[in-house]
Design an enzyme around this catalytic site. Sequence first.
Site, short mmCIF file in Angstrom:
data_model
loop_
_atom_site.label_atom_id
_atom_site.label_comp_id
_atom_site.label_asym_id
_atom_site.label_seq_id
_atom_site.Cartn_x
_atom_site.Cartn_y
_atom_site.Cartn_z
N CYS A 123 -8.73 -91.55 -37.53
CA CYS A 123 -8.36 -90.45 -38.44
C CYS A 123 -9.57 -89.77 -39.05
O CYS A 123 -9.42 -88.75 -39.74
CB CYS A 123 -7.44 -90.96 -39.54
SG CYS A 123 -5.98 -91.80 -38.90
N HIS B 66 -0.29 -84.80 -42.21
CA HIS B 66 -1.41 -85.54 -41.63
C HIS B 66 -1.40 -85.46 -40.10
O HIS B 66 -1.14 -86.45 -39.42
CB HIS B 66 -1.36 -87.00 -42.12
CG HIS B 66 -2.47 -87.87 -41.66
ND1 HIS B 66 -3.73 -87.40 -41.35
CD2 HIS B 66 -2.53 -89.23 -41.46
CE1 HIS B 66 -4.50 -88.41 -40.96
NE2 HIS B 66 -3.80 -89.53 -41.02
#
Lengths: 381, 381
Positions: free
Chosen positions: B81, B329
């Site tokens: 991420c 996200h």
Amino acid sequence: MDVDIVSTGHTPFGKCSEDIGGLMLNACNEALENANTGASDVDAIYISNFSSSFSNQCQLPGLLTSKLGVGNEITRVESACAAGGLAVKEAALAILSGLYDKVLVCGVEKMSETPTDKATEIIARASDQEEINHGATFPSLFALMAQRHFHEYGTMEEHLASVAVKNHKNALNNSLAQFQKEISVEKVMNSRYIASPLKIFDCSPLSDGASAVLMCRKELSRKYTDAPVNFAGMGHYTDYIGLYERKSLTEMPAVARAAKKAYSMSGLSPGDIGFAEVHDCFTIAELVEIEDLGFCKKGEGKNIVTDGTTEIDGSLPINPSGGLKAKGHPIGATGVSQVVEVVKQLQGDAGKRTISGVDTGLCCNIGGSGSSAVVSIFRRE
Amino acid sequence: MDVDIVSTGHTPFGKCSEDIGGLMLNACNEALENANTGASDVDAIYISNFSSSFSNQCQLPGLLTSKLGVGNEITRVESACAAGGLAVKEAALAILSGLYDKVLVCGVEKMSETPTDKATEIIARASDQEEINHGATFPSLFALMAQRHFHEYGTMEEHLASVAVKNHKNALNNSLAQFQKEISVEKVMNSRYIASPLKIFDCSPLSDGASAVLMCRKELSRKYTDAPVNFAGMGHYTDYIGLYERKSLTEMPAVARAAKKAYSMSGLSPGDIGFAEVHDCFTIAELVEIEDLGFCKKGEGKNIVTDGTTEIDGSLPINPSGGLKAKGHPIGATGVSQVVEVVKQLQGDAGKRTISGVDTGLCCNIGGSGSSAVVSIFRRE
């Protein structure tokens, strides 16, 4: 550039018992040991890896920290099969930025545990979904290039076969190669078609393996080796992803543009290059690339792959390592492995396959059906 | 650093109709148009993307060339991420190398077409196989951190709930956010557990989206904008991949080390930071990060997330964009999206959520359970 390669590491290519973390560790440790240094002495690390779908493992940066036992600044890069060349490029940029002195690069892929049909599907993700949805896979895309090259320039299956024969012959002297087995033009010609005109011996295999190089600012290189190799020039270009989007099926403009930049940066021309490692994922790719690199005119690749020019004792040896065809093609490791071979040659450390009297070597690493290319030129210090 | 951000692009986050190529194109075009320039004026492009398994598409560099209609030097980077923060770092290094003047960065992920159980499995590849094989997923790893934080520091579920409530509130003023819906502490507390003590409202969603920033050498920035934002400092660190390998479950040493480097490079300290975008993949992550960034002492995060300090009108607003929790996200886009928010805030262009009187903003982008971290500091020119 004020960037040198000081050491290399390279696992055997083929079916390896190590997992992806173990492969990375072995290649990195060898490069570090060859420079008489350790992981904590390195300022940053770049990893090249094509797809997390082979090993179900993303976040290789974190995995490498765990394997090395020490943290660092680690980044993975990818542009299909050109990932390795790109990682070397990014490492050079990091050093040129002035923020990093010593950077380790590690390429890796672990493919042998994936069934061939699944692997073919994963590799196809490097192409355009339009092509793939119409049934294309990489063998068929490169087969199209070959068919058109045959049509335009009179290239024949025998010419492609000679590329495979040469690369297998070179790999006989590479103990890390996946195939250390001599083949003949006749054997290639009698092998089964994968996508006509490409036969099984025109195709590189699925492989496991890792490769590594340690790079540093030029001023520091003698601290690590008596035989530093200078990174003289690099070029990178990203073309359209789909083969159908290209004006010609017989040219890779990304290779030509990347080469132009690398030649310009190094102050060298094709005639100055002593030998090259090129991206022979399929035999036709080697032939097209040596044309687009300017080693011969377009359409004349068939001549220099059969007249001895590209043999290891010829005037321009191509793929002394055995190339992707015979050394193996663990995708993310390939671009770094090419640099390992060029560095070992220029350090006079390539054993029985050492080419004498060469001061410059070139690497051509492509991704997809030529949609990305990285060309790198190295020179003996 | 002599690197400025001159413009931004950002698609809506959430469930988007565009495919991954269309998402990239929209974000890139917006950033280019906002700087009154075009793709052919850019010297290199970096793409951040987590996993090709969501869209069955590797080689995003080639795909982006096809979408933009013009070739370039395009590289994809990944560290779970933290990919987006890394792409911005690599773009800065490219500019600092002296070889590139203008570099575009695009983060992207297309996750909404993947079923939740499959997506959870793909995301789990950012962790150690040992953890995953024992049944851990990311919600459970962050739940372990929360449980231990509760035990050591008296943090409670209500404290975490207040993080979610704040971020949802901020997202009400972000028209690109996935959730533009106010929630209450009571609603969070009554929501169902995913991995105790984390409930559904403690977790960020699966999202589609892309984000982009255009960066250039400082001397050139006024050509593209009247309000350039300086990239003042960056830090990156890669820790062990497994949570079980860390000395403490309540600290992210990668964040602390990356922050230390970014503060040092920028000449700033935590007290100089006007506001921050931090990586609240789970509410506990925001709390741990603001401690490890030095905004408060370890264990005191619970106080500043409830006493108004981190509210948009507090003394240190955290996640004015809505954060990962409410803005969404799309993994590869997140780190770049954080930079977009900080730049828009410093340009006074964040609409109703503009924070007045701030000159510096910080981004904290993490990968895995904190195994990688990129901290970036920006300052109004």
